[in-house]
Design a protein around this motif. Structure first.
Motif: not given
Length: 335
Positions: A68-71, A90-98, A317-321
């Protein structure tokens, strides 16, 4: 002019050059050695496409968008040479959760149009695509994840337009100059047909992919067919020549040095990457102002294919940091 780190010398020249020759030969072979006619580009898009297009300098660039935009802050996934957005499935859906995530097809690959102008296929042309994707979605910046050839392009964008690159994740990355150094006289049309016809064999495609995996059993007939059908399309001859024939370099890249790439950087390598070995890469990453190096065990050159869960576990976690450092929010609250 930037000559590259340790991993550009013996290890890089031997391993990356081998990977390049294998995949460029595949591109050319399907174009020049096949007896049957190539599938029409529009038919390929209709059959495989589920995303949308961004127009860059008159060329249609294919993008898969999820989240979602803004997520969270946006993420752009940049595939390697001979691959496409399919590599990130394989990784796109998991990254798209955040995060809102875009996986694009570079010029000459996947479902992106094969334009006639050679400039589209240059290092500058590909970097322009990355920049235009950020502009298209109206983002001030994005996290960039670049694999192999795509990693070199991400570093090139970070050099030219640093404000657009929030952070870099370099996955088994080549060096920035790879886009220029891999060009050779055999990329010209008169030389291409006799060079590449011999490579149009399933056994050759299988052998090339197996060199990129730690576990050969992961290289299935389905995987081979999926990679092949995204390059075996009308216009692939133009793509081969555009990507490999000698071309003028862009002097704006001459002063690119790792010491000046100040974006937060995470380098992720497979412990058994025989194409671009981790030993030299680790030393090179040490020259970046703000970088760390992660090695995924029992993994080859394509972690997003072979160890997608481990890759996501390092990237999120890297993105979050990085985002927390920008916003001043405790990283634990973003997880």
């Amino acid at each position: 002019m930037h000559r590259g780190p340790a991993w550009t010398r013996a290890a890089f020249r031997n391993a990356a050059a081998s990977w390049h020759l294998a995949l460029t030969a595949l591109l050319a072979a399907v174009a020049l050695g096949a007896c049957a006619s190539l599938p029409a580009y529009d038919d390929l898009v209709e059959r495989l496409g589920s995303g949308s297009f961004v127009e860059v300098e008159g060329a249609r660039i294919y993008v898969e968008t999820l989240g979602e935009p803004g997520t969270g802050s946006p993420v752009v996934l940049v595939h390697g040479y001979g691959a496409s957005s399919y590599s990130w499935r394989h990784v796109l859906p998991a990254l798209a959760e955040r995060h809102q995530v875009v996986a694009l097809d570079l010029v000459g690959f996947g479902l992106t149009e094969r334009p006639k102008g050679k400039n589209h296929y240059s290092r500058t042309g590909q970097v322009d695509v990355l920049s235009a994707v950020v502009d298209h979605f109206g983002w001030p910046s994005a996290h960039f994840v670049g694999h192999s050839y795509g990693g070199g392009l991400v570093m090139s964008l970070a050099h030219l337009e640093p404000d657009k690159v929030r952070s870099m994740v370099l996955v088994g990355s080549t060096v920035p100059v790879y886009s220029d150094k891999r060009r050779h006289i055999f990329g010209r049309r008169p030389f291409a047909p006799p060079l590449v016809r011999a490579f149009l064999r399933p056994s050759f495609v299988r052998r090339s992919l197996r060199r990129s995996f730690y576990d050969d059993r992961a290289v299935t007939d389905e995987l081979i067919a999926s990679y092949l059908e995204r390059v075996r399309v009308e216009g692939v001859t133009r793509a081969y020549v555009g990507l490999t024939a000698p071309a003028p370099s862009d002097e704006r890249f001459d002063d690119l040095r790792y010491e000046t790439l100040g974006q937060p950087t995470l380098a992720i390598w497979g412990s058994h990457d025989v194409l671009i070995p981790s030993e030299g890469a680790r030393k090179a990453i040490g020259r970046f102002p703000d970088a760390r190096f992660i090695e995924i065990t029992e993994c080859g050159h394509i972690p997003m294919e072979e160890k997608p869960d481990e890759l996501v576990a390092e990237v999120l976690p890297f993105f979050a940091e990085v985002d927390s450092a920008v916003s001043g929010v405790d990283p634990a609250r973003t997880r």
